[in-house]
Design a protein around this motif. Structure first.
Motif, PDB file in Angstrom:
ATOM      1  N   ARG A   1       0.754  -0.840   0.266  1.00 30.14           N
ATOM      2  CA  ARG A   1       0.370   0.191   0.227  1.00 30.14           C
ATOM      3  C   ARG A   1       0.588   1.287  -0.079  1.00 30.14           C
ATOM      4  O   ARG A   1       0.306   2.669  -0.993  1.00 30.14           O
ATOM      5  CB  ARG A   1      -0.964   0.315   1.092  1.00 30.14           C
ATOM      6  CG  ARG A   1      -2.131  -0.823   1.716  1.00 30.14           C
ATOM      7  CD  ARG A   1      -3.007  -0.435   2.465  1.00 30.14           C
ATOM      8  NE  ARG A   1      -4.000  -1.358   2.353  1.00 30.14           N
ATOM      9  CZ  ARG A   1      -4.300  -2.613   3.711  1.00 30.14           C
ATOM     10  NH1 ARG A   1      -3.747  -2.087   4.213  1.00 30.14           N
ATOM     11  NH2 ARG A   1      -5.222  -3.469   3.647  1.00 30.14           N
TER      12      ARG A   1
ATOM     13  N   HIS B   1       2.484   1.589  -3.230  1.00 29.63           N
ATOM     14  CA  HIS B   1       1.396   2.037  -4.039  1.00 29.63           C
ATOM     15  C   HIS B   1       1.151   3.916  -4.448  1.00 29.63           C
ATOM     16  O   HIS B   1       1.119   4.477  -4.897  1.00 29.63           O
ATOM     17  CB  HIS B   1       0.303   1.215  -4.689  1.00 29.63           C
ATOM     18  CG  HIS B   1       0.435   0.387  -5.127  1.00 29.63           C
ATOM     19  ND1 HIS B   1       0.398   0.392  -6.609  1.00 29.63           N
ATOM     20  CD2 HIS B   1       0.037  -1.328  -4.444  1.00 29.63           C
ATOM     21  CE1 HIS B   1       0.764  -1.182  -6.542  1.00 29.63           C
ATOM     22  NE2 HIS B   1       0.217  -2.235  -5.381  1.00 29.63           N
ATOM     23  N   ARG B   2       0.813   3.991  -2.631  1.00 29.56           N
ATOM     24  CA  ARG B   2       0.741   5.607  -2.562  1.00 29.56           C
ATOM     25  C   ARG B   2       1.622   6.682  -3.130  1.00 29.56           C
ATOM     26  O   ARG B   2       1.409   7.826  -3.603  1.00 29.56           O
ATOM     27  CB  ARG B   2       0.424   5.973  -0.817  1.00 29.56           C
ATOM     28  CG  ARG B   2      -0.509   5.605  -0.398  1.00 29.56           C
ATOM     29  CD  ARG B   2      -1.002   6.040   1.252  1.00 29.56           C
ATOM     30  NE  ARG B   2      -2.039   4.912   1.762  1.00 29.56           N
ATOM     31  CZ  ARG B   2      -1.467   3.523   2.662  1.00 29.56           C
ATOM     32  NH1 ARG B   2      -0.152   3.807   2.989  1.00 29.56           N
ATOM     33  NH2 ARG B   2      -2.744   3.369   3.102  1.00 29.56           N
ATOM     34  N   THR B   3       3.376   5.781  -2.923  1.00 23.67           N
ATOM     35  CA  THR B   3       3.969   6.839  -2.839  1.00 23.67           C
ATOM     36  C   THR B   3       3.339   6.843  -4.778  1.00 23.67           C
ATOM     37  O   THR B   3       3.978   7.423  -5.408  1.00 23.67           O
ATOM     38  CB  THR B   3       5.530   6.242  -3.201  1.00 23.67           C
ATOM     39  OG1 THR B   3       5.723   5.843  -2.015  1.00 23.67           O
ATOM     40  CG2 THR B   3       7.004   6.758  -3.555  1.00 23.67           C
TER      41      THR B   3
ATOM     42  N   GLU C   1       1.224   9.220  -6.029  1.00 25.16           N
ATOM     43  CA  GLU C   1       1.591  11.029  -5.908  1.00 25.16           C
ATOM     44  C   GLU C   1       2.644  11.240  -6.803  1.00 25.16           C
ATOM     45  O   GLU C   1       2.172  12.334  -6.940  1.00 25.16           O
ATOM     46  CB  GLU C   1       2.188  10.897  -4.031  1.00 25.16           C
ATOM     47  CG  GLU C   1       1.427  10.618  -2.486  1.00 25.16           C
ATOM     48  CD  GLU C   1       1.956  10.805  -1.932  1.00 25.16           C
ATOM     49  OE1 GLU C   1       2.930  10.691  -2.233  1.00 25.16           O
ATOM     50  OE2 GLU C   1       1.380  10.455  -0.545  1.00 25.16           O
TER      51      GLU C   1
END
Length: 143
Positions: free
Chosen positions: A117, A120-122, A125
């Motif tokens: 997760r 994926h967030r990085t 962004e």
């Protein structure tokens, strides 16, 4: 007292010179060895049949593999026969199944899912920042 000592010395000399009983005894031929019949074997106890039901075991091997990207697959083998290979499953399903099995298993799997997760967030962004740049460049061309 000297007489007693003298008698003791004579007894010792006589004992030393006297042949032993084994030497005096005439040699007798050894008695033939008696052969003993082999001991009878103990009777085998009769095996009593158990009234308990025999448990049939089933060997199933479920292998769940995941990548750092968060893609999960399952393989299922029954004995030596492959039943399922490379079946895609969701991270949520893996997490739910792990929680049902045991909290220690769930803890290890949740760590892997959380790392995916975060990755994926990085990436999201980075893509949002790139999208903002593309929108700004497009706006300049439109003016």
């Amino acid at each position: 007292m000297q007489a007693d000592t003298l008698v003791e010395q004579e007894d010792q000399v006589d004992a030393a010179q006297a042949p032993t009983q084994q030497e005096e005894a005439p040699a007798t031929p050894e008695a033939p060895a008696t052969t003993e019949a082999p001991a009878p074997k103990p009777a085998k106890a009769k095996a009593t049949k158990s009234t308990a039901k025999k448990t049939r075991t089933v060997e199933l091997t479920l292998t769940v593999t995941g990548t750092a990207d968060g893609e999960w697959q399952a393989d299922l083998v029954h004995g030596t026969k492959r039943v399922v290979q490379g079946l895609s499953i969701s991270a949520a399903a893996v997490s739910k199944a792990a929680k049902e099995l045991h909290e220690d298993i769930a803890g290890g799997i949740d760590e892997v899912i959380e790392a995916a997760r975060a990755q994926h967030r990085t990436r999201m962004e980075e893509l949002e920042a790139e999208l903002a740049k593309v929108k700004a460049a497009l706006a300049e061309l439109s003016e």
